[in-house]
Design a protein around this motif. Structure first.
Motif, mmCIF file in Angstrom:
data_model
loop_
_atom_site.group_PDB
_atom_site.id
_atom_site.type_symbol
_atom_site.label_atom_id
_atom_site.label_comp_id
_atom_site.label_asym_id
_atom_site.label_seq_id
_atom_site.Cartn_x
_atom_site.Cartn_y
_atom_site.Cartn_z
ATOM 1 N N LEU A 1 -16.358 -2.552 -1.143
ATOM 2 C CA LEU A 1 -14.857 -2.467 -2.423
ATOM 3 C C LEU A 1 -14.246 -1.361 -2.144
ATOM 4 O O LEU A 1 -12.980 -1.539 -2.432
ATOM 5 C CB LEU A 1 -15.797 -2.268 -3.526
ATOM 6 C CG LEU A 1 -14.969 -2.565 -4.891
ATOM 7 C CD1 LEU A 1 -14.287 -3.767 -5.076
ATOM 8 C CD2 LEU A 1 -15.966 -2.166 -6.221
ATOM 9 N N ALA A 2 -14.883 -0.215 -1.411
ATOM 10 C CA ALA A 2 -13.762 0.864 -1.464
ATOM 11 C C ALA A 2 -12.805 0.657 -0.230
ATOM 12 O O ALA A 2 -11.592 0.999 -0.401
ATOM 13 C CB ALA A 2 -14.689 2.114 -0.967
ATOM 14 N N ARG A 3 -13.293 -0.155 0.849
ATOM 15 C CA ARG A 3 -12.237 -0.148 1.822
ATOM 16 C C ARG A 3 -11.360 -1.416 1.538
ATOM 17 O O ARG A 3 -10.082 -1.374 1.588
ATOM 18 C CB ARG A 3 -12.994 -1.045 3.049
ATOM 19 C CG ARG A 3 -12.011 -1.454 4.197
ATOM 20 C CD ARG A 3 -11.272 -0.488 4.599
ATOM 21 N NE ARG A 3 -10.330 -0.965 5.606
ATOM 22 C CZ ARG A 3 -8.975 -0.311 6.005
ATOM 23 N NH1 ARG A 3 -8.646 0.489 5.188
ATOM 24 N NH2 ARG A 3 -8.266 -0.892 6.826
ATOM 25 N N VAL A 4 -11.594 -2.706 0.340
ATOM 26 C CA VAL A 4 -10.654 -3.407 -0.196
ATOM 27 C C VAL A 4 -9.615 -2.681 -0.599
ATOM 28 O O VAL A 4 -8.354 -2.895 -0.668
ATOM 29 C CB VAL A 4 -11.361 -4.407 -0.939
ATOM 30 C CG1 VAL A 4 -10.553 -5.180 -1.817
ATOM 31 C CG2 VAL A 4 -12.244 -5.252 -0.010
ATOM 32 N N MET A 5 -9.946 -1.504 -1.852
ATOM 33 C CA MET A 5 -9.031 -0.960 -2.553
ATOM 34 C C MET A 5 -8.109 -0.206 -1.560
ATOM 35 O O MET A 5 -6.759 0.020 -1.861
ATOM 36 C CB MET A 5 -9.838 -0.049 -3.537
ATOM 37 C CG MET A 5 -10.530 -0.771 -4.547
ATOM 38 S SD MET A 5 -9.451 -1.871 -5.458
ATOM 39 C CE MET A 5 -10.610 -2.756 -6.509
ATOM 40 N N GLU A 6 -8.691 0.271 -0.406
ATOM 41 C CA GLU A 6 -7.904 0.910 0.447
ATOM 42 C C GLU A 6 -6.712 0.026 0.938
ATOM 43 O O GLU A 6 -5.605 0.500 1.123
ATOM 44 C CB GLU A 6 -8.783 1.778 1.512
ATOM 45 C CG GLU A 6 -9.483 2.748 1.158
ATOM 46 C CD GLU A 6 -10.165 3.280 2.647
ATOM 47 O OE1 GLU A 6 -10.020 2.694 3.464
ATOM 48 O OE2 GLU A 6 -11.009 4.450 2.349
ATOM 49 N N LEU A 7 -7.204 -1.172 1.460
ATOM 50 C CA LEU A 7 -6.116 -2.282 1.798
ATOM 51 C C LEU A 7 -5.244 -2.537 0.664
ATOM 52 O O LEU A 7 -3.805 -2.708 0.800
ATOM 53 C CB LEU A 7 -6.934 -3.376 2.243
ATOM 54 C CG LEU A 7 -7.692 -3.357 3.484
ATOM 55 C CD1 LEU A 7 -8.715 -4.549 3.772
ATOM 56 C CD2 LEU A 7 -6.943 -2.860 4.522
ATOM 57 N N PHE A 8 -5.562 -2.706 -0.438
ATOM 58 C CA PHE A 8 -4.559 -2.939 -1.652
ATOM 59 C C PHE A 8 -3.610 -1.667 -1.838
ATOM 60 O O PHE A 8 -2.348 -1.925 -2.037
ATOM 61 C CB PHE A 8 -5.069 -3.018 -3.071
ATOM 62 C CG PHE A 8 -5.796 -4.335 -3.193
ATOM 63 C CD1 PHE A 8 -4.781 -5.168 -3.493
ATOM 64 C CD2 PHE A 8 -6.908 -4.624 -3.223
ATOM 65 C CE1 PHE A 8 -5.278 -6.537 -3.672
ATOM 66 C CE2 PHE A 8 -7.580 -5.864 -3.713
ATOM 67 C CZ PHE A 8 -6.670 -6.961 -3.711
ATOM 68 N N GLU A 9 -3.914 -0.648 -1.692
ATOM 69 C CA GLU A 9 -3.214 0.631 -1.549
ATOM 70 C C GLU A 9 -2.234 0.695 -0.500
ATOM 71 O O GLU A 9 -1.127 1.178 -0.670
ATOM 72 C CB GLU A 9 -4.030 1.923 -1.660
ATOM 73 C CG GLU A 9 -4.807 2.170 -2.886
ATOM 74 C CD GLU A 9 -5.732 3.360 -2.949
ATOM 75 O OE1 GLU A 9 -5.648 4.352 -2.172
ATOM 76 O OE2 GLU A 9 -6.465 3.668 -3.915
ATOM 77 N N GLU A 10 -2.685 0.203 0.806
ATOM 78 C CA GLU A 10 -1.669 0.169 1.904
ATOM 79 C C GLU A 10 -0.828 -1.108 1.963
ATOM 80 O O GLU A 10 0.039 -0.782 2.615
ATOM 81 C CB GLU A 10 -2.677 0.308 2.967
ATOM 82 C CG GLU A 10 -3.622 1.428 3.268
ATOM 83 C CD GLU A 10 -4.690 1.053 4.317
ATOM 84 O OE1 GLU A 10 -4.691 -0.085 5.093
ATOM 85 O OE2 GLU A 10 -5.389 1.980 4.610
#
Length: 567
Positions: A416-425
């Motif tokens: 979930l943390a990585r998915v949120m990073e991909l959204f931010e990117e």
């Protein structure tokens, strides 16, 4: 005495002007009636012609008078028993029924072909088949007995108030995602120990002693049980902060869809750049997430979906030649041809039956001379197969199945943390969502069951009244104040209700307040035996704007709080 002037609407094309003139005339007549001492014990009846709809599909030739109904309904609340609204269809039968209609002592009446109709409030579930959402706090929607979506109902959820474990978080749920897992669970097809409602977004209310990176008031999103209710308890590892600017509905559409895609493509299939990936049901929530993620990983993406949904998938980079129908088995030959006659490296599956067989045949095989066989990742719930059987029928192919609710919570948190990073990117974007009220959960599940949806379905969860603090109701000292506070206090288990208005809460013809209302030097206060209270500030907001003074007075005074003096 002189009667109020009739309100006349000209039959002309300028509807807004006719409505404005009628409103002004009606307002003048009503004011004159209410301020005349000679009419204190009389009722004023305002008659309109076909201004409101008394049944489905009724024409409204008198729609210019409809605003009068809105205006007078407000006046009726402040002056109960003084005004009557009556709408007639103008027939002779209705004209003869008029005296009988007025004998009913109803504030609003419609006459249709001599029939007398009055408005009545009833639960919407009586006609829509929805779920009755309680007004209290400790409940969630679940199924008391499987095999039918009609078995979904609000059930007690006292466990959400239990003391928190060290790593738990108590949430006020604002929106919940809808998943196929909810459908098969409600139907009794799957019993994996997890109920309906497994993801959502909301606000942190309380944290366990070992949770140091979240605080009350934080907006979070994640996976947790009991999401179809106003409160839930979540494992901290399965939550993440909501991105700035997102709505709760956008956030609730993310966890299951993107975590399923991530776990399937990254953890299990280990997709590499240049590999070919087939995503079944690509227009659904998980499918749309998987298409985005596979593109980000550098894969050559193919998909299946109903043809009328292909235009939506083009927005995510899927060209028509890489799409096939998910309703027929033609996808096997069509997509093999689109992949230069070769099988695909990875299938992310959610179909069943012969569609699984065709997908396994479409996988790359060692016989193709291009290395080991492909990888088949099963996300579905209704046709999970044994990996050993698949290995016998399709040598060299790898078969993996998973159930996201049973993935280790720590892994859920990392993904979930990585998915949120991909959204931010900017590598991922939120899914298209269709939002239903929680009371419409059965309708939402049936739409998902029939495959009618594109993107994600989300339920908007009603927020209960707060237990602490104050609810301010303006204009609440007329007929509303007589009946409502007792019901409100029993139903909401909430704190203080402060009502402001021009009149004291008295019934017509009664100089004293109704039961439970007590007058004080600051106004009127409703004090039942139970904890919640309601207070009335008897002022006219048009004469004395007290917004800055009424709210502080409504807050229950503490040791250092001095109520303001009365204006």
């Amino acid at each position: 005495m002189e009667l109020p002037a009739p309100v006349v609407y000209a039959n002309r094309g300028d509807l807004p002007e006719a409505a404005r003139e009628g409103l002004e005339s009606a307002l003048e007549s009503v004011r004159a009636w209410l301020t005349d001492e000679r009419t204190t014990d009389s009722r004023l009846v305002l008659v309109t012609w076909r201004a409101i709809s008394a049944g489905p599909g009724e024409p409204l030739p008198g729609i210019a008078a409809s605003p009068v109904w809105g205006l007078l309904r407000t006046a009726q609340r402040e002056h109960p028993g003084r005004l009557v609204l009556l709408d007639s269809d103008g027939t002779e039968e209705s004209h003869r029924a008029l005296p009988h209609a007025l004998d009913l002592d109803e504030p609003q009446v419609a006459l249709r072909s001599g029939s007398i109709l009055v408005p009545r409030l009833r639960r919407s579930v009586e006609t829509t088949g929805g779920v009755l959402v309680p007004s209290g706090r400790l409940w969630r929607v679940d199924t008391r007995g499987p095999d039918s979506l009609d078995a979904l109902e609000a059930v007690p959820a006292r466990q959400v108030e239990a003391p928190l474990a060290p790593c738990e978080v108590r949430l006020s749920v604002r929106a919940a995602g809808v998943n196929f897992h909810d459908v098969v669970t409600a139907l009794g097809v799957v019993d994996d120990g997890v109920g309906v409602g497994i993801e959502g977004a909301g606000v942190v209310l309380e944290t366990g002693p070992d949770v140091t990176d979240l605080a009350p008031g934080d907006r979070v999103v994640g996976m947790f049980d009991g999401a179809f209710g106003p409160f839930a308890v979540a494992d901290r590892d399965r939550l993440a902060h909501m991105p700035e600017g997102w709505t709760f509905e956008q956030a609730a559409a993310v966890p299951v869809a993107f975590l399923s895609a991530y776990h399937g493509l990254v953890d299990l299939a280990a997709v590499r750049p240049g590999e070919s990936v087939l995503v079944h049901a690509a227009a659904g929530g998980v499918g749309t997430a998987a298409v985005q993620l596979a593109h980000h990983m550098g894969a050559k993406v193919f998909g299946t979906a109903s043809p009328h949904k292909w235009s939506r998938l083009a927005e995510y980079g899927l060209a028509p030649e890489r799409l096939a129908s998910s309703r027929t088995l033609e996808f096997e030959d069509r997509l093999r041809e689109a992949n230069d006659g070769r099988g695909v490296d990875v299938v992310l599956n959610s179909l069943a039956g012969e569609f699984v067989d065709a997908s396994l045949r479409l996988l790359r095989s060692p016989r193709d001379g291009r290395g080991p066989g492909g990888r088949f990742v099963e996300m579905g719930k209704t046709d999970v197969r044994a990996a050993t059987d698949v290995a016998v029928d399709h040598p060299g192919c790898q078969y993996e199945s998973f159930s996201l609710p049973h993935v280790d919570p720590r892994r859920i948190g990392h993904m979930l943390a990585r998915v949120m990073e991909l959204f931010e990117e900017g590598a991922l974007r939120p899914l298209p969502t269709t939002v239903y009220d929680l009371s419409e959960v059965q309708t939402a599940l049936r739409a998902l069951q029939r495959g009618e949806t594109v993107g994600k379905l989300v339920l908007r969860v009603p927020a209960p009244f707060p237990r602490e603090g104050t609810v301010l109701v303006t204009g609440g000292t007329g007929g509303w104040a007589i009946a409502w506070p007792a019901t409100w206090s029993r139903a909401t288990e909430s704190g203080t209700c402060c009502c402001s208005g021009a009149e004291a809460p008295t019934r017509p013809g009664r100089p004293s307040a109704p039961p439970n209302w007590r007058r004080s030097e600051l106004g009127w206060r409703w004090s039942p035996a139970t904890r919640p209270t309601a207070r009335i500030w008897p002022v006219s907001w048009t004469r004395s704007p007290l917004t800055g003074r009424c709210v502080p007075w409504c807050t229950p005074p503490g040791p250092s709080t001095t109520p303001p003096s009365r204006p």
